[in-house]
Design an enzyme around this catalytic site. Structure first.
Site, PDB file in Angstrom:
ATOM      1  CG  HIS A 145     -11.549  -6.620   5.646  1.00 39.08           C
ATOM      2  ND1 HIS A 145     -10.656  -7.153   6.557  1.00 39.08           N
ATOM      3  CD2 HIS A 145     -10.872  -7.014   4.372  1.00 39.08           C
ATOM      4  CE1 HIS A 145      -9.466  -7.706   5.908  1.00 39.08           C
ATOM      5  NE2 HIS A 145      -9.631  -7.753   4.542  1.00 39.08           N
ATOM      6  CD  GLU A 203      -2.202  -2.197   1.128  1.00 42.69           C
ATOM      7  OE1 GLU A 203      -0.990  -2.721   1.304  1.00 42.69           O
ATOM      8  OE2 GLU A 203      -3.098  -3.053   0.489  1.00 42.69           O
TER       9      GLU A 203
HETATM   10  C1  LIG Z   1      -2.610  -4.743   3.500  1.00 36.91           C
HETATM   11  C2  LIG Z   1      -3.416  -5.492   3.155  1.00 36.91           C
HETATM   12  N1  LIG Z   1      -3.656  -5.470   1.725  1.00 36.91           N
HETATM   13  C3  LIG Z   1      -4.611  -5.953   1.119  1.00 36.91           C
HETATM   14  C4  LIG Z   1      -5.411  -7.063   1.774  1.00 36.91           C
HETATM   15  C5  LIG Z   1      -6.342  -7.641   0.529  1.00 36.91           C
HETATM   16  N2  LIG Z   1      -6.049  -8.994   0.592  1.00 36.91           N
HETATM   17  C6  LIG Z   1      -6.643 -10.045   1.460  1.00 36.91           C
HETATM   18  S1  LIG Z   1      -5.993 -11.406   1.053  1.00 36.91           S
HETATM   19  C7  LIG Z   1      -4.866 -11.011  -0.212  1.00 36.91           C
HETATM   20  C8  LIG Z   1      -4.084 -11.794  -1.002  1.00 36.91           C
HETATM   21  C9  LIG Z   1      -3.138 -12.297   0.072  1.00 36.91           C
HETATM   22  O1  LIG Z   1      -2.225 -13.180  -0.553  1.00 36.91           O
HETATM   23  P1  LIG Z   1      -1.101 -14.222   0.384  1.00 36.91           P
HETATM   24  O2  LIG Z   1      -0.270 -13.371   1.213  1.00 36.91           O
HETATM   25  O3  LIG Z   1      -0.492 -14.997  -0.764  1.00 36.91           O
HETATM   26  O4  LIG Z   1      -2.058 -15.369   1.034  1.00 36.91           O
HETATM   27  P2  LIG Z   1      -3.141 -16.158   0.636  1.00 36.91           P
HETATM   28  O5  LIG Z   1      -4.475 -15.449   0.456  1.00 36.91           O
HETATM   29  O6  LIG Z   1      -2.875 -16.690  -0.712  1.00 36.91           O
HETATM   30  O7  LIG Z   1      -3.161 -17.291   1.803  1.00 36.91           O
HETATM   31  C10 LIG Z   1      -5.092  -9.483  -0.202  1.00 36.91           C
HETATM   32  C11 LIG Z   1      -4.495  -8.704  -1.219  1.00 36.91           C
HETATM   33  C12 LIG Z   1      -5.328  -6.984   3.045  1.00 36.91           C
HETATM   34  N3  LIG Z   1      -6.214  -7.931   3.901  1.00 36.91           N
HETATM   35  N4  LIG Z   1      -4.270  -6.387   3.692  1.00 36.91           N
END
Ligand SMILES: Cc1ncc(C[n+]2csc(CCOP(=O)(O)OP(=O)(O)O)c2C)c(N)n1
Ligand SMILES: Cc1ncc(C[n+]2csc(CCOP(=O)(O)OP(=O)(O)O)c2C)c(N)n1
Ligand SMILES: [Mg+2]
Ligand SMILES: [Mg+2]
Lengths: 326, 325, 326, 325
Positions: free
Chosen positions: A130, A61
């Site tokens: 959220h 971000e």
């Molecule tokens: C700081 C932040 N940015 C964006 C999000 C939205 N978001 C939730 S899960 C996700 C993907 C995360 O991917 P990863 O770290 O690979 O974990 P996975 O969901 O694959 O287990 C995003 C972008 C968030 N929760 N927090």
């Protein structure tokens, strides 16, 4: 043109219109390209404008908003998406200390014409991290314009104004309104930032609301009408510039004010509006000013709990009834 | 560097050195308010890099940024007037020492939150590319910035998007009062992080203006050609304390002595003499620098204070500060 | 005991007293050890308590506050320093989304007994990014206690209460007050959080202030006294818990309210207080409520400009005089 | 792992798999509100790591954390009741799917801001050390978290303070809908960053519960002995979409197929049979898992909704929510 357009579609359409007008408008954010955004608010943009105008980013971000700032300072008009408004906290330095201050602290040498768009607000069971309505965070920082439309037409019109603005704008898209539908919007529809709308006329009390609280206030007004109380409903549309004139003019007619906001009572935007009114509108007021605001707790998960925290039609009706004695 | 270029660089460094000394004295005299973070000792980084950049490239610096402002075209008078709260200051006395900016010459600002400007430089590089130019962006920052989150996010994004941006760390061994080595997991706080972003990481003697110029020129050419970002760690040392009147007693005397002997001006002077430039010519450059800064001090002192109502301008692009309608 | 103690010394003394009492109290932050903090507010702690109790950190605000949170959840009582309150923006996620919410969102399973201390406020010519009064940022987030002492005695007493609190406390130390002196403070002096102090009695108007604005309000009250206006001055001390009762009680005597705050008018803490009063104290008010607040601009560098932005004694006096007509 | 241990791990994975499937079905039936991020496919990481940890160690997880909650002692009923907004939920229906927490067994929470819990785990490890225990802390996180600032700050601090903390990346190749490879400067988003902090970085097959258990045991012993943190990248794949009803059509069919064939339960079952455990015994474990989850679903369905006034409790340590006096 379709018969109706949803708030969700209006976001993408509003951005697309500006991207067609101005080649300097570019978008960046997480999953906004091929995926069209997690709320589908950028659907179709990658297809129409290609990967040089629509950029998927890492989960960074600070880099997203910081890069948008650097691009805005050097001739672009970036539109950065922060997926949920709660995550503004992850790049708060840019919103609080950099973007709104650089013009001032350089004595006017640079401008930062960018838009930070973000999905805001509760009511969907997304839990404490959220679901927040965070427009009040931005409101603590001079130097940011703050837009929070309540209808698809305003989404398009205010998006145009925001992207064309030479000042930074934080644009709050309410998650609870994404599915809301409205009439199609004529070409080149622009809604100037800082103009509130009187969306219902009435003579007994003024309800001032923003974003998802506008339909709540309107429903409350309808119920109250059945009881013989005619509420005027003002949709603020923006927190900065704050349209104080429209509110004071309405109070000139009604003499009573109830603000309806999703922010927690402590530090919510309604407080500032009330403080202006308690000063400049003191002579107009016949009754205490009431704020229907969020409870001062984090947002809970379960529907039954969330309803206890976020303002509802019933709470607004009750607040207005409570003023009947005056 | 040709001798003429090196002489020009030397004179620029001499001007910066004297301006910093003047700022220090003015601060102690109570004529400079707030704080200053002087860059005496760091001159070769700003001047060497500047010599390797194009006038239309973008530069972002920190609160310790006087040298970058001057290397990118700000005059000593503009800078000192800003420090002395004069209406004629670079930022109309709204910014102060920590925010020197000269946008008209591509010096896009000095930022006082550690690390914050690295993503901005990434954005400027992105913008340069989007607008079809071959400009590059450079972010200068301290060793302490290598442990903050914005550093990591900026480097990764720059690498993934292969942007024309250089990250130049001015490693002066200390943050405020704490050695960088005490709080960093690797020996070279910047260069050792480059592999984590798949980009070149180099170390250069930041007190050698020629070495800096050559290294930055090479990395800039690479970036301009579309080969992506690089991370350069320039070793240097500050001559004053961290800020204000800090006597920097936390630094071992032996270390201070060693570094003061490795002074960027001395190094450049040595190179000039070596390349055949007469001592008298160098001396003249010194004299010109002295005079220029003396004049700047006088001019800044004589300049008017800002009108208090200036405080309520420049928030918005329309020049005003109205938050309500 | 020394004859007087400075606000600056009181910070270190307040922390030291608690570190002596409770071995679980540990400090972390940038340059807080050997250097004693850039404001010398942790001077002597490393020497007295050693490196296992006083930890220098990298410039990593997220790690500092995030680690403090993890430590607090597992039995420690960390006191984290964020050097300037502006830098809270660099770890805002922890202040906004993590620390204040984890107890609630786990259904009460964990507590987070930590203190985040920070140097707050303007007036020293530190410019836009080192001068903000940011207690209003914290005030937008339910779940944080917010302390902002105005005197050395309160620094010590409120520090004790903050460190002993099982809830997270953000502790604002005002840069403009660091050199202020006060009487020495008796052992085990504790000032309960959420108790405002009436620091001057008066019958004509209530001035409510916080931190550095308390001496400003007191000076204004003195000047006004010369004009025959007796102002009561309330030092709020905390924003959360907010001592509404003391303010309403004072209004019961004076019927007039002026808030004096360093926050910008938009989104400043005074707004929330005024909104409570405009509701619950409506019947008490004889006059408009005035807020003397910061101008809605970033903090400028030059003294002459900064004075135009931050509330001064003159502005408070003028605001009170403006109420004379009522 | 001894066969008995492996069988227990297998059964635990089977319980998790079925709970996730139940959560998915209940979501589609409208009985689970908000969102879910299911960990079907990731079971071996939680169960393998848990088998290598002590009950008094600390675990921090993400919004995709059901498997960690259950591996650390939460029952399927507690979890499903939380997802279904019941008063009997793990967090009294205040947290929801993204915030499963069981503090009493050291499962210190699931956090929904990417990367935020890494510094918390550092703090828990610091605290363990300060209190003179030899507990360790583990943070589990996704591949996407490796590009956020908090990751960088946490790893550096942990390394500098040599804290007993393990960083375990569950690399399932995708963030939400975007491949991690598209937005990351290095091939191994976690392991390739370890040198930037001077700590060991390893990759393990995250679908092989035995390999996970062994690797975590080794790194945990190291941490417990005072040798500092480590970064482990466990390769895995999710069986469902990112969240809610995401059909995950952005993933190539061939890739999905390949990974479904490399299922953690199948792998463990194969190992059990290989080590001589009769098929019938494995089958019984499957049956027990099925029954347990069925019962949990019924119990959760039958549980009461929370009292709305519960919304106004649990903010402060005194149990209340008063913000004014
Ligand atoms: C700081 C932040 N940015 C964006 C999000 C939205 N978001 C939730 S899960 C996700 C993907 C995360 O991917 P990863 O770290 O690979 O974990 P996975 O969901 O694959 O287990 C995003 C972008 C968030 N929760 N927090
Ligand atoms: C985010 C943030 N944290 C802390 C500070 C306070 N601070 C100002 S300068 C400084 C030291 C920076 O050291 P370094 O990056 O090495 O730069 P140098 O001052 O040595 O040039 C610190 C901690 C800040 N300005 N921003
Ligand atoms: Mg340094
Ligand atoms: Mg992933």
């Amino acid at each position: 043109m379709a018969d109706v357009i949803s708030y969700r579609e209006a976001v993408a359409e509003g951005i697309a219109r500006e991207m067609r007008r101005d080649p300097n408008v570019v978008c960046l954010g997480e999953d906004i390209g091929e995926a069209g955004g997690v709320f589908k608010t950028t659907a179709g943009l990658l297809k129409e404008f290609g990967p040089e105008r629509v950029w998927d980013t890492p989960i960074s971000e600070q880099a997203i908003v910081g890069a948008a700032m650097g691009a805005a300072m050097t001739g672009m008009r970036p539109v950065a998406e922060i997926m949920f408004s709660d995550f503004l906290a992850c790049c708060w330095d840019y919103l609080a200390n950099e973007i709104p201050k650089v013009r001032y602290m350089t004595g006017g040498q640079v401008t930062v014409p960018l838009v930070v768009r973000t999905a805001n607000g509760g009511g969907l069971g997304f839990g404490a991290q959220h679901s927040q309505a965070t427009e009040n965070w931005a409101f603590t920082v001079p130097g940011l314009k703050i837009a929070a439309p309540a209808t698809p037409a305003d989404v398009i019109g205010m998006m145009a104004a925001a992207i064309r603005s030479d000042d930074p704008v934080v644009f709050f898209e309410h998650k609870g309104l994404l599915a809301a539908k409205g009439a199609p919007v004529p070409p080149d529809h622009v809604v100037e930032l800082g103009r509130a709308a009187v969306v219902r006329e009435g003579v007994d009390v003024t309800l001032v609301a923003l974003a998802s609280m506008v339909p709540v206030a309107l429903k409350a007004a309808e119920l109250l009408s059945g009881e013989g109380v005619e509420a005027e409903v003002v949709d603020l549309r923006c927190l900065v510039p704050l349209d104080v004139s429209t509110v004071l003019a309405s109070l000139g007619r009604t003499s009573r004010l109830v603000t309806v906001e999703e922010n927690p009572y402590q530090g919510g935007w309604g407080a500032t509006l009330v403080s202006v009114v308690a000063d400049e509108g003191f002579g107009l007021l016949d009754a205490p000013v009431r704020r229907v605001a969020g409870e001062c707790v984090p947002l809970p998960f379960a529907d039954a709990l969330e309803e206890r925290v976020i303002p509802t039609v019933e709470k607004v009706v009750a607040a207005v009834r409570g003023l009947a004695a005056y | 560097m040709e001798p003429a270029e090196l002489l020009a660089a030397y004179e620029q460094m001499a001007v910066i050195r004297r301006t910093e000394k003047a700022a220090h004295d003015l601060f102690l005299q109570g004529l400079v308010k707030g704080t200053t973070h002087l860059a005496a000792g760091h001159e070769a980084i700003a001047v060497g890099a500047s010599a390797a950049l194009r006038p239309d490239d973008y530069v972002f610096a920190t609160y310790r940024g006087h040298h970058h402002a001057m290397a990118r075209g700000a005059t000593p008078e503009e800078c000192l007037a800003e420090l002395m709260s004069r209406a004629t200051g670079l930022c109309k006395a709204k910014g102060g020492s920590m925010h020197l900016t000269k946008a008209s010459t591509g010096m896009l600002g000095s930022y006082a939150i550690v690390g914050a400007h690295l993503p901005m430089a990434v954005g400027a590089a992105w913008s340069a590319r989007l607008r079809g130019t071959d400009r590059i962006a450079v972010a200068f920052f301290g060793d302490g910035a290598t442990n903050i989150g914005a550093f990591h996010e900026a480097l990764n994004l720059a690498a993934v998007w292969k942007l024309p941006v250089l990250f130049v760390c001015e490693n002066n061994l200390y943050m405020e009062y704490t050695p960088i080595a005490d709080v960093t997991a690797v020996a070279r706080p910047a260069a050792d992080r480059a592999p984590a972003y798949g980009i070149p990481g180099e170390v250069v003697d930041g007190n050698d203006v020629v070495a800096v110029q050559e290294t930055v020129a090479r990395l800039a050419a690479r970036a301009r050609a579309g080969d992506g970002p690089a991370l350069l760690e320039a070793r240097t040392y500050r001559h004053f304390g961290h800020s204000r009147a800090d006597p920097a007693t936390y630094r071992p005397a032996e270390e201070v002595e060693r570094w003061l002997k490795h002074d960027p001006l001395d190094l450049a002077r040595g190179r000039l003499i070596e390349s055949g430039v007469p001592e008298a010519v160098v001396h003249e450059a010194d004299e010109r620098a002295t005079t220029a800064v003396q004049k700047a001090v006088e001019a800044a002192k004589a300049a008017p204070a800002p009108d208090p109502d200036e405080a309520l301008t420049d928030v918005w692009a329309d020049g005003g500060a109205a938050w309500r309608t």
